[in-house]
Design a protein around this motif. Structure first.
Motif, PDB file in Angstrom:
ATOM      1  N   UNK A 480      -9.861  -2.346  -7.763  1.00 56.24           N
ATOM      2  CA  UNK A 480      -9.511  -3.093  -6.593  1.00 56.24           C
ATOM      3  C   UNK A 480      -8.542  -4.178  -6.643  1.00 56.24           C
ATOM      4  N   UNK A 481      -7.678  -4.184  -5.773  1.00 52.06           N
ATOM      5  CA  UNK A 481      -6.531  -5.223  -5.750  1.00 52.06           C
ATOM      6  C   UNK A 481      -6.492  -6.133  -4.403  1.00 52.06           C
ATOM      7  N   UNK A 482      -6.608  -5.390  -3.199  1.00 53.57           N
ATOM      8  CA  UNK A 482      -6.605  -6.069  -1.983  1.00 53.57           C
ATOM      9  C   UNK A 482      -6.904  -5.274  -0.761  1.00 53.57           C
ATOM     10  N   UNK A 483      -7.110  -5.677   0.385  1.00 50.98           N
ATOM     11  CA  UNK A 483      -7.239  -5.067   1.648  1.00 50.98           C
ATOM     12  C   UNK A 483      -6.305  -5.471   2.477  1.00 50.98           C
ATOM     13  N   UNK A 484      -5.491  -4.450   3.285  1.00 47.90           N
ATOM     14  CA  UNK A 484      -4.616  -4.934   4.359  1.00 47.90           C
ATOM     15  C   UNK A 484      -5.364  -4.278   5.738  1.00 47.90           C
ATOM     16  N   UNK A 485      -5.010  -4.852   6.917  1.00 52.28           N
ATOM     17  CA  UNK A 485      -5.373  -4.275   8.033  1.00 52.28           C
ATOM     18  C   UNK A 485      -4.038  -3.922   8.887  1.00 52.28           C
ATOM     19  N   UNK A 486      -3.662  -2.599   9.082  1.00 52.48           N
ATOM     20  CA  UNK A 486      -2.594  -2.395   9.706  1.00 52.48           C
ATOM     21  C   UNK A 486      -2.712  -2.027  11.190  1.00 52.48           C
ATOM     22  N   UNK A 492       5.977  -3.772  13.714  1.00 52.10           N
ATOM     23  CA  UNK A 492       6.154  -4.538  12.659  1.00 52.10           C
ATOM     24  C   UNK A 492       5.275  -4.387  11.283  1.00 52.10           C
ATOM     25  N   UNK A 493       4.057  -4.117  11.711  1.00 46.66           N
ATOM     26  CA  UNK A 493       3.236  -3.891  10.419  1.00 46.66           C
ATOM     27  C   UNK A 493       2.739  -4.967   9.727  1.00 46.66           C
ATOM     28  N   UNK A 585       6.699  -0.599  -6.931  1.00 48.74           N
ATOM     29  CA  UNK A 585       8.224  -0.761  -6.937  1.00 48.74           C
ATOM     30  C   UNK A 585       8.490  -2.490  -7.350  1.00 48.74           C
ATOM     31  N   UNK A 586       7.740  -2.841  -7.851  1.00 51.68           N
ATOM     32  CA  UNK A 586       8.078  -4.253  -8.229  1.00 51.68           C
ATOM     33  C   UNK A 586       8.008  -5.201  -6.975  1.00 51.68           C
ATOM     34  N   UNK A 587       7.502  -4.652  -5.702  1.00 57.19           N
ATOM     35  CA  UNK A 587       7.463  -5.760  -4.539  1.00 57.19           C
ATOM     36  C   UNK A 587       6.149  -5.356  -3.911  1.00 57.19           C
ATOM     37  N   UNK A 588       6.194  -6.000  -2.926  1.00 58.69           N
ATOM     38  CA  UNK A 588       4.832  -5.784  -1.851  1.00 58.69           C
ATOM     39  C   UNK A 588       5.014  -4.347  -1.184  1.00 58.69           C
ATOM     40  N   UNK A 589       4.031  -4.041  -1.004  1.00 59.00           N
ATOM     41  CA  UNK A 589       3.976  -2.598  -0.188  1.00 59.00           C
ATOM     42  C   UNK A 589       4.006  -2.977   1.481  1.00 59.00           C
ATOM     43  N   UNK A 590       4.484  -2.118   2.254  1.00 59.37           N
ATOM     44  CA  UNK A 590       4.822  -2.201   3.723  1.00 59.37           C
ATOM     45  C   UNK A 590       3.958  -0.994   4.347  1.00 59.37           C
ATOM     46  N   UNK A 591       3.316  -1.522   5.272  1.00 63.88           N
ATOM     47  CA  UNK A 591       2.296  -0.607   5.970  1.00 63.88           C
ATOM     48  C   UNK A 591       2.699  -0.470   7.655  1.00 63.88           C
ATOM     49  N   UNK A 592       3.041   0.248   8.606  1.00 64.56           N
ATOM     50  CA  UNK A 592       3.005   0.146   9.982  1.00 64.56           C
ATOM     51  C   UNK A 592       2.606   1.503  10.517  1.00 64.56           C
TER      52      UNK A 592
END
Length: 614
Positions: A480-486, A492-493, A585-592
């Protein structure tokens, strides 16, 4: 005469000489015994001669009547008069032991005389007297004080006595030193019958018998240990000796010896929170002041209602007559039980039926029960229950050490792995109760590593990845790495907090639903599918949810996008849980969430991010 003295003195004058007399009286009062009545009773009529020694001359004879005498406090009062009949006066005073003091005040006048003195053995009195300007010697010529020979039992109190150590106290007021006979008898006050304590009938128990000639007080004290006495009625008999002509004094005090004190219990070992294994010897202390009846020691499942005896796993009741300290009371074979949490409860009752369960059961020594929590850990890995991913850990082999490899060792009773020249340490708590051999078995079984890895023991990365993999409680090759709430309320996401390593494989797990329009039972969607009426698109049987792709004016309507890109989260799932692989990809991931209108939306979709380990 005192009448002439009054005229010569010119009335009452308060000066330092008077204070000396007053102080003497106060001092006499302060030594009055606190328990005994006074030895002298002054009630009666007296003739007193006052012989002037200063400020006057002559002898003045007066008559004094004492009518109000309090033998408890020693206070008295009365009236008096000059022998010719006038003037008259009143007086108040106090007697303490053989000391007497009083003040007479002429009626209708401020004239007074302070009087102090002593009482002789025959009851006559004498001393000194005076005021601000005159001084006298005085003595009684008729009338005698009466000696008040008496006694009293002051302890124990009549009625119930519930202490093991019982005090017996009494006093005698007599004008000479006498001896005493005393006894405590069971069930009777009769002489020579059922004596259990005293200095008669063959008993010679220790006691105190102190005489104070200053106040004629004999003080009696004795203390009995009644722990072996039967409960019931007892009689304390106090019989001081009398001289010729004195009346016999024989006092009795009945009391009921009872036991209303409950036993106190403590589990000494194992202590609360202990890890145990094998056969556990349970030791305990029971404090009982008289006679114990029995105790019960029981084992319960962890968290059970220990007052519900039907939940007991095992235990026993033992009948013993006395308490004990840190004794072994039970051997519990824990190998018959699964590793995990258990309760041990000790409770006791005495022969009188007393048992107190009113205090905190988890605190030993304050009432009749004590409960401790212990953890059975028979595989010796320090981990139990659901946290123990590898129950049954066996003794660990001393694996051969290879360069950049780790081996298992024993240190302070905890298994740990260590590497030469390194400071990192893993314990079986870190590895969820798994040894190196068990870890290899698990990893080979899941094809995470090859069987040839067993030859090298466990590498550092093996331990690190295994620990990381089990952080979520599932050995699935991911950590596990982390949790995001979209959010569903904005295009904007949200971004991950972590930067996902370029080229590293990850797993994205989406779950939950959100509302995209207020259509009652309709208008909800998950990461991939939507529940809506048939006017927009035909639902898919049998679940009647619609796939976003190909159903709306875009191919990804109402979907959760990853890095602004439509992905297929998977076939419909009643639990609305989906997962897809993802490469960093060497960056943060974006979700929306993609929608054409967000004003009537509410809720969010949860996305958990996992990194691939194996």
């Amino acid at each position: 005469m005192l009448n002439k003295i009054k005229s010569a003195s010119g009335g009452k004058k308060v000066i330092s000489a008077l204070l000396v007399l007053v102080i003497c009286v106060v001092a006499l009062v302060s030594i009055k015994p606190a328990k005994a009545d006074e030895a002298w009773d002054l009630t009666g009529t007296y003739t007193i001669d006052f012989v002037c020694t200063s400020g006057c001359s002559g002898t003045y004879t007066h008559q004094m009547n004492v009518s109000g005498m309090d033998l408890v406090t020693g206070d008295f009062s009365g009236t008096g008069k000059y022998y010719t009949g006038t003037p008259t006066w009143t007086h108040t005073g106090n007697v303490s032991g053989s000391n007497v003091g009083f003040q007479l005040v002429y009626d209708g006048s401020a004239y007074y005389v302070d009087v102090v003195g002593t009482i002789a053995s025959d009851g006559s009195m004498s001393g000194t007297a005076g005021n601000a300007s005159q001084a006298f010697d005085w003595s009684t010529t008729t009338g005698m004080a009466t000696f008040n020979r008496h006694a009293e039992i002051t302890a124990p109190s009549a009625g119930d006595v519930n202490t093991v150590s019982v005090d017996f106290e009494a006093y005698l007021v007599d004008d000479d030193q006498d001896s005493v006979q005393w006894a405590v008898r069971q069930g009777t006050c009769d002489a020579g019958t059922n004596t259990v304590f005293g200095n008669v009938d063959g008993f010679s128990d220790s006691y105190g018998w102190v005489y104070n000639s200053g106040n004629y007080l004999h003080t009696f004290t004795a203390t009995a240990d009644t722990s072996a006495w039967s409960l019931g009625m007892y009689c304390f008999v106090f019989n001081p000796a009398e001289d010729s002509g004195e009346s016999e004094i024989r006092l009795t005090r009945q009391f009921q010896l009872i036991d209303d004190t409950a036993p106190l219990v403590t589990i000494d070992s194992p202590i609360h929170g202990a890890y145990v294994s094998g056969t556990v010897g349970i030791t305990a202390t029971i404090v009982e002041d008289r006679e114990l009846s029995h105790y019960n020691i029981s084992v319960y499942p962890g968290g059970a209602d220990y007052m519900d005896f039907s939940l007991r796993l095992e235990g026993e009741t033992k009948y013993v007559s006395s308490g004990f300290g840190n004794n072994g009371i039970y051997d519990w074979d824990t190998t018959s039980y699964d590793d995990g949490e258990y309760l041990i409860r000790l409770a006791a009752r005495d022969a009188a039926g007393n048992r107190d369960l009113s205090v905190d059961a988890w605190t030993g020594g304050d009432d009749s029960q004590h409960v401790v929590t212990v953890y059975v850990d028979n595989d010796g890995d320090g981990v139990f229950g659901e946290a123990d991913f590898c129950p049954g850990t066996e003794e660990l082999d001393d694996y051969q050490l290879f360069p950049n490899r780790w081996r298992e060792s024993e240190s302070g009773g905890k298994r740990q792995v260590s590497q030469v020249g390194e400071s990192d340490v893993f314990t079986t708590t870190d590895t969820h109760g798994c040894s190196c051999e068990q870890i290899n078995d698990l990893l080979v079984g899941k094809s995470f590593i090859q069987d040839s890895n067993r030859y090298h023991g466990c590498g550092k990365s093996t331990y690190e990845n295994f620990v990381a993999d089990l952080n979520d409680g599932v050995l699935d090759g991911y950590s596990f790495v982390e949790t995001v709430q979209v959010p569903a309320t904005t295009v904007a996401g949200i971004d991950t907090v972590s930067s996902l390593v370029n080229g590293q494989e990850y797993l994205l797990k989406a779950s939950g639903t959100y509302t995209f329009v207020n259509w009652g039972v309709y208008g909800i969607a998950d990461a991939e599918w939507a529940y809506r009426n048939d006017s927009y698109a035909l639902p898919v049987s049998p679940h009647n949810w619609t796939l976003g792709e190909g159903s709306y004016n875009t191919d990804y309507g109402l979907d959760v996008l990853v890095d602004s890109t439509n992905v297929y989260w998977g076939d419909y799932n009643d639990g609305h849980e989906y997962e897809i692989p993802f490469v960093g990809k060497g960056s943060t991931a974006h979700f929306n969430i993609y929608d054409s209108a967000y004003g009537d939306n509410s809720g969010f979709i949860t996305v958990d991010v996992f990194v691939k380990l194996w």
